[in-house]
Design an enzyme around this catalytic site. Structure first.
Site, PDB file in Angstrom:
ATOM      1  CG  MET A 147      -2.892   1.247   0.839  1.00  0.00           C
ATOM      2  SD  MET A 147      -3.319   2.792   0.313  1.00  0.00           S
ATOM      3  CE  MET A 147      -2.982   2.520  -1.482  1.00  0.00           C
TER       4      MET A 147
ATOM      5  N   GLY B 157       2.330  -0.407  -1.659  1.00  0.00           N
ATOM      6  CA  GLY B 157       2.848   0.324  -3.014  1.00  0.00           C
ATOM      7  C   GLY B 157       2.721  -0.805  -4.193  1.00  0.00           C
TER       8      GLY B 157
ATOM      9  CG  ASP C  87      -1.126  -8.636  -4.327  1.00  0.00           C
ATOM     10  OD1 ASP C  87      -1.781  -8.949  -5.462  1.00  0.00           O
ATOM     11  OD2 ASP C  87       0.000  -9.125  -3.910  1.00  0.00           O
ATOM     12  CB  SER C  88      -1.833  -3.442  -0.492  1.00  0.00           C
ATOM     13  OG  SER C  88      -0.717  -2.626  -1.086  1.00  0.00           O
TER      14      SER C  88
ATOM     15  CB  CYS D 255       7.416  -8.346   9.541  1.00  0.00           C
ATOM     16  SG  CYS D 255       6.962  -6.569   8.861  1.00  0.00           S
TER      17      CYS D 255
ATOM     18  CB  CYS E  35      11.177  -5.720   2.707  1.00  0.00           C
ATOM     19  SG  CYS E  35      11.241  -5.719   4.630  1.00  0.00           S
TER      20      CYS E  35
END
Length: 365
Positions: A15, A17, A20-21, A108, A204
């Site tokens: 998740m 945030g 989508d997740s 990642c 990110c």
């Protein structure tokens, strides 16, 4: 409603945030699965708090926790900062210092989100790990296959080419058959406040887009000036450090010349940036390294016609591939392509299926 076709299972959802997740967690929870939400703290997110359209910032962790609370599922925030710095940020910086154009999202996914998170999910007793990626996992005759998402505008298969066969068996991608609009409608149906949350747009750990400051912070004095040389051999000026240039770049060269010039090659050993006309960007073939292969093995002397992508935003191009040892391949375009950049990924497709891919080396011609 999309159903994974699995019996009631314990599923960890990665998740972030985002919508989508969050939609994935809600969907699986409604289907009766035992859902565990995990959010990874990957970097010093303090600098990203309040930044719009960044990923994995402090606000994102809060949003993931709020979604988990609404669904009534357990949620854990895991500190992966040291792993992320070692596997992703340091690699990103060193790649730029080698005159490459890195792709940190693939690193990642490969190392932190899949390798380490799958290990954590197994330790929690989970049967599967689900993510919000727009790709499809299809069970073929020889096991799980990775396919593009049905929505071309959101397909993320380019960023997942390093997924191994073993990882693919354990992973689930519930959104692979949906459009972004359909995902937002699902999130609204479940009453999730993140239903209209904007997509993340930046790397990110560089929410302001200033990657040079990150490089200089981690590797001080990395902007050493050097020569700018025309591909025909004559010197044109001085550059401000190779980290400021990428293959195909035209703007910001600071050179007055009688025709447009582009960055054609970067030589980190001698600290030289080579420039030339647009025609000098044309590439016929190149070598990729660290190949991850998800399809049937290619024989040593076999040549295979495929489609390849050398940038996430570019359409696939027809090419011929052949093996060069255990972890390298030669890629030869059927028609020349422009601005093939070392450090970027070359992802290989057969129709909608991802066959594999590797990292573009300096062996380009």
């Amino acid at each position: 409603m999309i159903n994974l076709g699995d019996k009631q299972s314990t599923i960890v959802v990665a998740m972030s945030g985002g919508v989508d997740s969050s939609a994935v967690a809600a969907m699986l929870h409604e289907q009766g699965h035992n859902v565990i939400g995990i959010t990874l703290q990957l970097y010093d997110h303090g600098m990203a708090v309040g930044k719009k359209n960044s990923c994995c910032a402090g606000q994102d962790i809060y949003d993931a926790k709020m979604v988990a609370n609404k669904l009534g599922i357990p949620h854990y925030v895991l500190d992966y900062e040291s792993k992320f710095k070692e596997s992703v940020i340091d690699n990103f910086v060193d790649s730029y210092l080698q005159g490459e154009t890195p792709l940190p999202c693939v690193q990642c996914n490969k190392s932190v989100k899949f390798r380490d998170l799958i290990k954590t999910a197994r330790e929690l007793g989970a049967d599967k790990l689900a993510t919000g990626h727009y790709v499809r996992k299809i069970n073929g005759d020889n096991g799980a296959e990775l396919h593009t998402g049905l929505d071309p505008a959101k397909d993320q298969s380019y960023f997942l080419f390093m997924t191994t066969k073993e990882q693919l068996e354990y992973l689930r991608f519930p959104l692979g058959g949906l459009t972004k609009g359909e995902t937002r409608k699902l999130a609204s149906k479940f009453g999730l406040e993140v239903a209209d949350k904007p997509d993340s747009q930046d790397i990110c750990f560089i929410p302001d887009g200033n990657y040079k400051s990150v490089i200089n912070k981690i590797r001080p004095n990395s902007s050493e000036s050097g020569k700018i040389i025309h591909v025909n051999g004559f010197e044109l000026g001085e550059h401000s450090g190779i980290i400021n240039y990428t293959i195909g770049q035209r703007r910001g060269l600071g050179i007055a010349y009688n025709e447009p010039l582009y960055v054609v090659k970067i030589d980190p050993k001698d600290n030289i940036v080579y420039v030339g006309p647009e025609s000098a960007l044309n590439v016929q073939e190149f070598i990729i390294r660290d190949v991850n292969w998800l399809a049937d093995e290619i024989k040593d002397n076999e040549k295979l016609e495929v489609a390849v992508k050398i940038r996430s935003t570019r359409p696939p191009r027809l090419a011929e591939i052949s093996k060069l040892g255990d972890d390298k391949m030669k890629v030869k375009f059927l028609c020349e392509e422009k601005a093939v950049a070392p450090g970027q990924a070359c992802v290989i497709y057969a129709g909608e299926r991802v066959l594999g891919g590797g990292w573009i080396t300096r062996e380009i011609r």
